[in-house]
Design a protein around this motif. Sequence first.
Motif, PDB file in Angstrom:
ATOM      1  N   ASP A 163     -21.969 -12.212  32.905  1.00  0.00           N
ATOM      2  CA  ASP A 163     -21.076 -12.032  34.246  1.00  0.00           C
ATOM      3  C   ASP A 163     -19.753 -11.205  34.356  1.00  0.00           C
ATOM      4  O   ASP A 163     -19.181 -10.733  34.846  1.00  0.00           O
ATOM      5  N   THR A 164     -19.033 -12.146  33.183  1.00  0.00           N
ATOM      6  CA  THR A 164     -17.717 -11.715  32.445  1.00  0.00           C
ATOM      7  C   THR A 164     -17.790 -10.270  32.202  1.00  0.00           C
ATOM      8  O   THR A 164     -17.177  -9.423  32.573  1.00  0.00           O
ATOM      9  N   MET A 165     -18.923  -9.911  32.169  1.00  0.00           N
ATOM     10  CA  MET A 165     -19.146  -8.553  31.450  1.00  0.00           C
ATOM     11  C   MET A 165     -19.416  -7.833  32.060  1.00  0.00           C
ATOM     12  O   MET A 165     -19.116  -6.092  32.841  1.00  0.00           O
ATOM     13  N   ALA A 166     -20.266  -8.033  33.194  1.00  0.00           N
ATOM     14  CA  ALA A 166     -20.448  -7.343  34.797  1.00  0.00           C
ATOM     15  C   ALA A 166     -19.628  -7.397  35.215  1.00  0.00           C
ATOM     16  O   ALA A 166     -19.219  -6.026  35.864  1.00  0.00           O
ATOM     17  N   ARG A 167     -18.036  -7.668  35.438  1.00  0.00           N
ATOM     18  CA  ARG A 167     -16.648  -7.548  36.217  1.00  0.00           C
ATOM     19  C   ARG A 167     -16.626  -6.798  35.152  1.00  0.00           C
ATOM     20  O   ARG A 167     -15.704  -5.881  36.118  1.00  0.00           O
ATOM     21  N   LYS A 168     -15.989  -6.744  34.336  1.00  0.00           N
ATOM     22  CA  LYS A 168     -15.215  -5.933  33.638  1.00  0.00           C
ATOM     23  C   LYS A 168     -16.279  -4.243  33.358  1.00  0.00           C
ATOM     24  O   LYS A 168     -15.445  -3.557  33.624  1.00  0.00           O
ATOM     25  N   GLU A 169     -17.297  -4.828  33.618  1.00  0.00           N
ATOM     26  CA  GLU A 169     -17.451  -3.101  33.729  1.00  0.00           C
ATOM     27  C   GLU A 169     -17.589  -2.388  35.061  1.00  0.00           C
ATOM     28  O   GLU A 169     -17.337  -1.549  34.673  1.00  0.00           O
ATOM     29  N   GLU A 170     -17.956  -2.784  35.614  1.00  0.00           N
ATOM     30  CA  GLU A 170     -17.489  -2.419  37.389  1.00  0.00           C
ATOM     31  C   GLU A 170     -15.598  -2.480  37.893  1.00  0.00           C
ATOM     32  O   GLU A 170     -15.497  -1.060  37.667  1.00  0.00           O
ATOM     33  N   LYS A 171     -15.420  -2.790  37.417  1.00  0.00           N
ATOM     34  CA  LYS A 171     -13.666  -3.172  36.825  1.00  0.00           C
ATOM     35  C   LYS A 171     -13.260  -1.404  36.588  1.00  0.00           C
ATOM     36  O   LYS A 171     -12.533  -0.426  36.483  1.00  0.00           O
ATOM     37  N   ILE A 172     -14.350  -1.158  35.264  1.00  0.00           N
ATOM     38  CA  ILE A 172     -13.606   0.177  34.640  1.00  0.00           C
ATOM     39  C   ILE A 172     -14.595   0.986  35.504  1.00  0.00           C
ATOM     40  O   ILE A 172     -13.611   2.412  34.822  1.00  0.00           O
ATOM     41  N   LYS A 173     -15.369   0.828  35.624  1.00  0.00           N
ATOM     42  CA  LYS A 173     -16.450   2.016  36.819  1.00  0.00           C
ATOM     43  C   LYS A 173     -14.987   2.384  37.921  1.00  0.00           C
ATOM     44  O   LYS A 173     -15.220   3.376  37.763  1.00  0.00           O
ATOM     45  N   THR A 174     -14.701   1.336  38.482  1.00  0.00           N
ATOM     46  CA  THR A 174     -13.633   1.709  39.563  1.00  0.00           C
ATOM     47  C   THR A 174     -12.246   2.474  39.370  1.00  0.00           C
ATOM     48  O   THR A 174     -11.656   3.673  40.140  1.00  0.00           O
ATOM     49  N   GLU A 175     -11.952   2.121  37.604  1.00  0.00           N
ATOM     50  CA  GLU A 175     -11.028   2.960  37.023  1.00  0.00           C
ATOM     51  C   GLU A 175     -11.451   4.411  36.850  1.00  0.00           C
ATOM     52  O   GLU A 175     -10.337   4.710  37.058  1.00  0.00           O
ATOM     53  N   LEU A 176     -13.089   4.804  36.614  1.00  0.00           N
ATOM     54  CA  LEU A 176     -12.950   5.611  35.577  1.00  0.00           C
ATOM     55  C   LEU A 176     -12.967   6.911  37.338  1.00  0.00           C
ATOM     56  O   LEU A 176     -12.827   8.196  37.541  1.00  0.00           O
ATOM     57  N   SER A 177     -13.741   6.539  38.560  1.00  0.00           N
ATOM     58  CA  SER A 177     -13.930   7.085  39.804  1.00  0.00           C
ATOM     59  C   SER A 177     -12.648   7.138  40.161  1.00  0.00           C
ATOM     60  O   SER A 177     -12.408   8.295  40.505  1.00  0.00           O
ATOM     61  N   ALA A 178     -11.285   6.185  40.175  1.00  0.00           N
ATOM     62  CA  ALA A 178     -10.096   6.796  40.301  1.00  0.00           C
ATOM     63  C   ALA A 178      -9.648   7.968  40.122  1.00  0.00           C
ATOM     64  O   ALA A 178      -8.864   8.638  40.297  1.00  0.00           O
ATOM     65  N   TYR A 179      -9.679   7.864  38.702  1.00  0.00           N
ATOM     66  CA  TYR A 179      -8.955   8.884  37.673  1.00  0.00           C
ATOM     67  C   TYR A 179      -9.650  10.014  37.823  1.00  0.00           C
ATOM     68  O   TYR A 179      -9.271  11.007  38.685  1.00  0.00           O
ATOM     69  N   ALA A 180     -10.886  10.153  38.789  1.00  0.00           N
ATOM     70  CA  ALA A 180     -12.056  11.628  38.466  1.00  0.00           C
ATOM     71  C   ALA A 180     -11.686  11.790  39.844  1.00  0.00           C
ATOM     72  O   ALA A 180     -10.727  13.418  40.005  1.00  0.00           O
ATOM     73  N   ARG A 181     -10.878  10.976  40.619  1.00  0.00           N
ATOM     74  CA  ARG A 181     -11.079  11.830  41.736  1.00  0.00           C
ATOM     75  C   ARG A 181      -9.280  12.458  41.612  1.00  0.00           C
ATOM     76  O   ARG A 181      -8.934  13.549  42.579  1.00  0.00           O
ATOM     77  N   ALA A 182      -8.385  11.582  40.956  1.00  0.00           N
ATOM     78  CA  ALA A 182      -7.534  12.304  40.950  1.00  0.00           C
ATOM     79  C   ALA A 182      -7.605  13.245  40.205  1.00  0.00           C
ATOM     80  O   ALA A 182      -6.784  14.329  40.393  1.00  0.00           O
ATOM     81  N   PHE A 183      -7.987  13.892  39.354  1.00  0.00           N
ATOM     82  CA  PHE A 183      -8.164  15.371  38.296  1.00  0.00           C
ATOM     83  C   PHE A 183      -8.763  15.837  39.903  1.00  0.00           C
ATOM     84  O   PHE A 183      -9.483  17.580  39.014  1.00  0.00           O
ATOM     85  N   ARG A 184      -9.701  16.276  40.731  1.00  0.00           N
ATOM     86  CA  ARG A 184     -10.955  17.011  41.257  1.00  0.00           C
ATOM     87  C   ARG A 184     -10.222  18.284  42.107  1.00  0.00           C
ATOM     88  O   ARG A 184      -8.423  17.757  42.465  1.00  0.00           O
TER      89      ARG A 184
END
Length: 181
Positions: free
Chosen positions: A158-179
């Motif tokens: 569960d800890t690793m799943a939360r970390k993974e979800e946080k990283i995915k959210t951050e990557l999505s935000a970076y991708a939107r910023a550079f679009r």
Amino acid sequence: MWVEKDALVEVIGKPAEAYDVPYFSCRGYVSQSEMWAAARRIERKLNEHERAVIIHLGDHDPSGKDMTRDIEERIQTFLINDGYFGECFSINRIALNMDQIERYNPPPNPAKLTDSRCGKYIREYGYESWELDALEPSVLDNLISETILCYLDKDLYDTMARKEEKIKTELSAYARAFRTD
């Protein structure tokens, strides 16, 4: 997670992927080079102070039953040669076993009399054998998921799943910023 045949790799893949468990189609007896590579992967886990377990699924026939023994013995041989001993590795055959045959009543096949392992098999189980793929995919899915959960450190997962979800959210935000439009 290892399965005897390619035909079931997608069936076992679904629950295995849900828990990030690697899976592998043996395609019958595993080659020596593939067994050596598996022993190296297991050693990496052991070096991280983790216990290694292979979850195995195979037919209930002379060769299918013997494959579980073969996998365990050959992996143990590689590990012992490299200084590891039996308590750090095990194999858990979760299907197809006699209790599942009695419970789910898959159609029987005659045991292959030309198989060199047939005599021992017939003495223990009789002249009938059963195919793993005769079980419903949902039965295999449940069996695999339940087995994985027996070994899974749920808090760590569960800890690793939360970390993974946080990283995915951050990557999505970076991708939107550079679009660029």
